[in-house]
Design a protein around this motif. Structure first.
Motif, PDB file in Angstrom:
ATOM      1  N   LYS A 139      54.598  19.823  31.044  1.00 37.94           N
ATOM      2  CA  LYS A 139      55.562  20.198  30.008  1.00 37.94           C
ATOM      3  C   LYS A 139      54.855  20.824  28.811  1.00 37.94           C
ATOM      4  O   LYS A 139      55.361  21.781  28.205  1.00 37.94           O
ATOM      5  CB  LYS A 139      56.363  18.974  29.567  1.00 37.94           C
ATOM      6  CG  LYS A 139      57.503  19.317  28.626  1.00 37.94           C
ATOM      7  CD  LYS A 139      58.438  18.145  28.430  1.00 37.94           C
ATOM      8  CE  LYS A 139      59.601  18.540  27.525  1.00 37.94           C
ATOM      9  NZ  LYS A 139      60.544  17.430  27.326  1.00 37.94           N
ATOM     10  N   TYR A 140      53.673  20.304  28.477  1.00 39.60           N
ATOM     11  CA  TYR A 140      52.911  20.888  27.377  1.00 39.60           C
ATOM     12  C   TYR A 140      52.495  22.325  27.717  1.00 39.60           C
ATOM     13  O   TYR A 140      52.541  23.215  26.863  1.00 39.60           O
ATOM     14  CB  TYR A 140      51.668  20.043  27.070  1.00 39.60           C
ATOM     15  CG  TYR A 140      50.745  20.727  26.086  1.00 39.60           C
ATOM     16  CD1 TYR A 140      51.094  20.836  24.744  1.00 39.60           C
ATOM     17  CD2 TYR A 140      49.556  21.311  26.517  1.00 39.60           C
ATOM     18  CE1 TYR A 140      50.271  21.488  23.840  1.00 39.60           C
ATOM     19  CE2 TYR A 140      48.734  21.966  25.620  1.00 39.60           C
ATOM     20  CZ  TYR A 140      49.091  22.055  24.288  1.00 39.60           C
ATOM     21  OH  TYR A 140      48.273  22.710  23.403  1.00 39.60           O
ATOM     22  N   HIS A 141      52.112  22.548  28.960  1.00 35.82           N
ATOM     23  CA  HIS A 141      51.733  23.898  29.390  1.00 35.82           C
ATOM     24  C   HIS A 141      52.907  24.862  29.211  1.00 35.82           C
ATOM     25  O   HIS A 141      52.723  25.999  28.732  1.00 35.82           O
ATOM     26  CB  HIS A 141      51.292  23.867  30.855  1.00 35.82           C
ATOM     27  CG  HIS A 141      50.971  25.216  31.418  1.00 35.82           C
ATOM     28  ND1 HIS A 141      49.798  25.885  31.142  1.00 35.82           N
ATOM     29  CD2 HIS A 141      51.687  26.040  32.235  1.00 35.82           C
ATOM     30  CE1 HIS A 141      49.807  27.052  31.760  1.00 35.82           C
ATOM     31  NE2 HIS A 141      50.925  27.172  32.425  1.00 35.82           N
ATOM     32  N   GLU A 142      54.111  24.400  29.561  1.00 37.48           N
ATOM     33  CA  GLU A 142      55.306  25.241  29.389  1.00 37.48           C
ATOM     34  C   GLU A 142      55.531  25.552  27.911  1.00 37.48           C
ATOM     35  O   GLU A 142      55.868  26.680  27.539  1.00 37.48           O
ATOM     36  CB  GLU A 142      56.533  24.534  29.970  1.00 37.48           C
ATOM     37  CG  GLU A 142      56.526  24.420  31.486  1.00 37.48           C
ATOM     38  CD  GLU A 142      57.723  23.653  32.005  1.00 37.48           C
ATOM     39  OE1 GLU A 142      58.563  23.227  31.173  1.00 37.48           O
ATOM     40  OE2 GLU A 142      57.839  23.470  33.228  1.00 37.48           O
ATOM     41  N   LEU A 143      55.367  24.534  27.058  1.00 39.10           N
ATOM     42  CA  LEU A 143      55.544  24.727  25.609  1.00 39.10           C
ATOM     43  C   LEU A 143      54.559  25.761  25.083  1.00 39.10           C
ATOM     44  O   LEU A 143      54.932  26.683  24.349  1.00 39.10           O
ATOM     45  CB  LEU A 143      55.351  23.393  24.885  1.00 39.10           C
ATOM     46  CG  LEU A 143      55.280  23.465  23.349  1.00 39.10           C
ATOM     47  CD1 LEU A 143      56.621  23.887  22.770  1.00 39.10           C
ATOM     48  CD2 LEU A 143      54.837  22.126  22.763  1.00 39.10           C
ATOM     49  N   ARG A 144      53.303  25.615  25.461  1.00 43.28           N
ATOM     50  CA  ARG A 144      52.275  26.528  24.964  1.00 43.28           C
ATOM     51  C   ARG A 144      52.547  27.964  25.407  1.00 43.28           C
ATOM     52  O   ARG A 144      52.438  28.902  24.609  1.00 43.28           O
ATOM     53  CB  ARG A 144      50.897  26.088  25.462  1.00 43.28           C
ATOM     54  CG  ARG A 144      49.745  26.907  24.886  1.00 43.28           C
ATOM     55  CD  ARG A 144      48.450  26.554  25.570  1.00 43.28           C
ATOM     56  NE  ARG A 144      48.523  26.888  26.987  1.00 43.28           N
ATOM     57  CZ  ARG A 144      47.770  26.333  27.930  1.00 43.28           C
ATOM     58  NH1 ARG A 144      46.866  25.411  27.602  1.00 43.28           N
ATOM     59  NH2 ARG A 144      47.875  26.684  29.191  1.00 43.28           N
ATOM     60  N   GLU A 145      52.931  28.144  26.679  1.00 39.11           N
ATOM     61  CA  GLU A 145      53.176  29.494  27.177  1.00 39.11           C
ATOM     62  C   GLU A 145      54.424  30.102  26.539  1.00 39.11           C
ATOM     63  O   GLU A 145      54.498  31.300  26.311  1.00 39.11           O
ATOM     64  CB  GLU A 145      53.301  29.475  28.699  1.00 39.11           C
ATOM     65  CG  GLU A 145      52.003  29.102  29.404  1.00 39.11           C
ATOM     66  CD  GLU A 145      50.820  29.905  28.890  1.00 39.11           C
ATOM     67  OE1 GLU A 145      50.866  31.153  28.996  1.00 39.11           O
ATOM     68  OE2 GLU A 145      49.869  29.304  28.360  1.00 39.11           O
ATOM     69  N   ASN A 146      55.400  29.244  26.227  1.00 37.54           N
ATOM     70  CA  ASN A 146      56.588  29.732  25.532  1.00 37.54           C
ATOM     71  C   ASN A 146      56.219  30.236  24.141  1.00 37.54           C
ATOM     72  O   ASN A 146      56.665  31.308  23.704  1.00 37.54           O
ATOM     73  CB  ASN A 146      57.625  28.610  25.434  1.00 37.54           C
ATOM     74  CG  ASN A 146      58.895  29.053  24.738  1.00 37.54           C
ATOM     75  OD1 ASN A 146      58.931  29.132  23.517  1.00 37.54           O
ATOM     76  ND2 ASN A 146      59.925  29.319  25.497  1.00 37.54           N
ATOM     77  N   LEU A 147      55.364  29.467  23.448  1.00 40.58           N
ATOM     78  CA  LEU A 147      54.953  29.865  22.100  1.00 40.58           C
ATOM     79  C   LEU A 147      53.995  31.057  22.115  1.00 40.58           C
ATOM     80  O   LEU A 147      53.866  31.772  21.121  1.00 40.58           O
ATOM     81  CB  LEU A 147      54.294  28.680  21.381  1.00 40.58           C
ATOM     82  CG  LEU A 147      55.233  27.505  21.061  1.00 40.58           C
ATOM     83  CD1 LEU A 147      54.459  26.355  20.448  1.00 40.58           C
ATOM     84  CD2 LEU A 147      56.356  27.955  20.134  1.00 40.58           C
ATOM     85  N   ARG A 148      53.337  31.282  23.237  1.00 36.69           N
ATOM     86  CA  ARG A 148      52.466  32.446  23.351  1.00 36.69           C
ATOM     87  C   ARG A 148      53.278  33.746  23.251  1.00 36.69           C
ATOM     88  O   ARG A 148      52.830  34.742  22.688  1.00 36.69           O
ATOM     89  CB  ARG A 148      51.713  32.408  24.690  1.00 36.69           C
ATOM     90  CG  ARG A 148      50.695  33.551  24.851  1.00 36.69           C
ATOM     91  CD  ARG A 148      50.211  33.637  26.291  1.00 36.69           C
ATOM     92  NE  ARG A 148      49.558  32.412  26.720  1.00 36.69           N
ATOM     93  CZ  ARG A 148      48.276  32.114  26.489  1.00 36.69           C
ATOM     94  NH1 ARG A 148      47.509  32.974  25.812  1.00 36.69           N
ATOM     95  NH2 ARG A 148      47.761  30.986  26.944  1.00 36.69           N
TER      96      ARG A 148
END
Length: 343
Positions: free
Chosen positions: A105-114
């Motif tokens: 889920k953190y990976h998804e958050l980071r890629e969304n913010l990218r």
């Protein structure tokens, strides 16, 4: 102090003096771009709003709508001024406020913010040294740091440190994906800060049922080895299972509970199986009987192969004809042995 709308509903009339008008007109400071400047602006706006409301509450007659409009305009300025662009190196983490997030889920958050704009600013509280404590938004800050960003949008929260801790806890508690173990950690911190509250009062304050509070606090009764595992895998055991395992551990089977949770963490059992495993009475290990053998040789060939395990004996002869011939002799010998045993 009653609100303006309450006073309007009662037919009160309030007017602003020329001095009030001039003061209100001056309450439109340009928004500074630096954190300290914005903090000073926020404090000034809050004081101006409070002072104006106090003055309006103390006076009668005049244009209520104009007064309310001025206060509304100041509150909009306050909301705008409360949002800051903060350098990431000025943000500090307070122990206990960070919530757990699954790596995926953190990976998804980071890629969304990218690829996308930050929709929800983080919440911070000003420190005495000019830096800021993070109240909520730790993972957004982590993502921004990993992405090489230098600043992040933040909302400045007013209030004491205890209020900030409680606010972060209550906000996290309402998240549906918060693990039960995280809720337990938050409850323990809340209890330490409010020792005057009993369990029923804690339940009322946090807004969940007392039985659920009791189930969450059952993590405290688990063996230390189990809590050490849960610190690394917070989603491993729900509160209901934790309550059952705690009862088993307190019943004298703590080692069994530790083994069950260890197997659960290694994915050898699921949660329900782990609880059943812990509750099961450990059966003594059955020692497998050691077989004894010997052979009756006829020269180099085996005339009869004998094998015995406990009270079972197996005879294997060289041929069916030999077995048939020996059978009667064995019967007579066994009958003789039985007769001798009765004497």
């Amino acid at each position: 102090m009653s609100s303006l709308r309450d006073r309007m509903s009662k037919g009160f009339a309030i007017s602003l003096s020329d001095e009030d008008e001039a003061q209100a007109a001056a309450m439109k400071p340009s928004t500074p771009t630096t954190g300290p400047g914005q903090t000073m602006t926020i404090a000034a706006l809050r004081k101006q709003i409070a002072d104006l409301k106090e003055q309006l509450d103390a006076k009668g007659g005049g244009d209520i709508q104009a007064a309310e409009a001025k206060i509304h305009a100041l509150e909009e300025q306050l909301a705008k001024a409360s949002t800051l662009d903060l350098a990431l190196d000025r943000l500090r983490e307070v122990s206990g406020r960070r919530r757990y997030m699954e790596p995926a889920k953190y990976h998804e958050l980071r890629e969304n913010l990218r690829h996308n704009k930050l929709v929800h600013p983080i919440v911070v509280r000003a420190r005495g040294d000019g830096d800021y404590d993070i109240v909520s938004g730790h993972h957004r800050v982590d993502a921004y740091r990993e992405l090489g960003r230098e600043t992040i949008r933040a909302v400045l929260e007013d209030g004491t440190e205890d209020q900030a801790d409680d606010g972060a806890f209550f906000a996290n508690l309402m998240q549906s994906d918060l693990t039960d173990y995280e809720k337990y950690v938050g409850l323990k911190r809340f209890q330490r800060k409010h020792p005057e509250l009993n369990q029923k009062e804690v339940a009322e304050r946090v807004g969940i049922s007392q039985p659920h509070v009791s189930a969450l606090l059952s993590y405290e009764r688990l063996p230390d080895q189990v809590r050490a595992i849960l610190e690394k895998q917070m989603a491993l055991i729900g509160a209901t299972a934790a309550a059952e395992l705690a009862a088993v551990a307190e019943g004298g089977k703590a080692d069994r509970v530790v083994e069950a949770v260890q197997r659960l963490s290694e994915k050898k059992l699921d949660q329900a199986q782990a609880v059943r495993f812990a509750k099961e009475v450990e059966k003594p290990k059955v020692t497998k009987p050691v077989a004894t053998t010997f052979k009756v040789k006829d020269g180099k060939s085996t005339w009869c192969d004998v094998r015995r395990a406990r009270n079972v004996m197996r005879l294997e002869f060289q041929s069916e004809a030999i077995a048939e011939g020996v059978q009667e002799a064995i019967r007579r010998h066994l009958e003789s042995l039985m007769a001798d045993s009765k004497q």
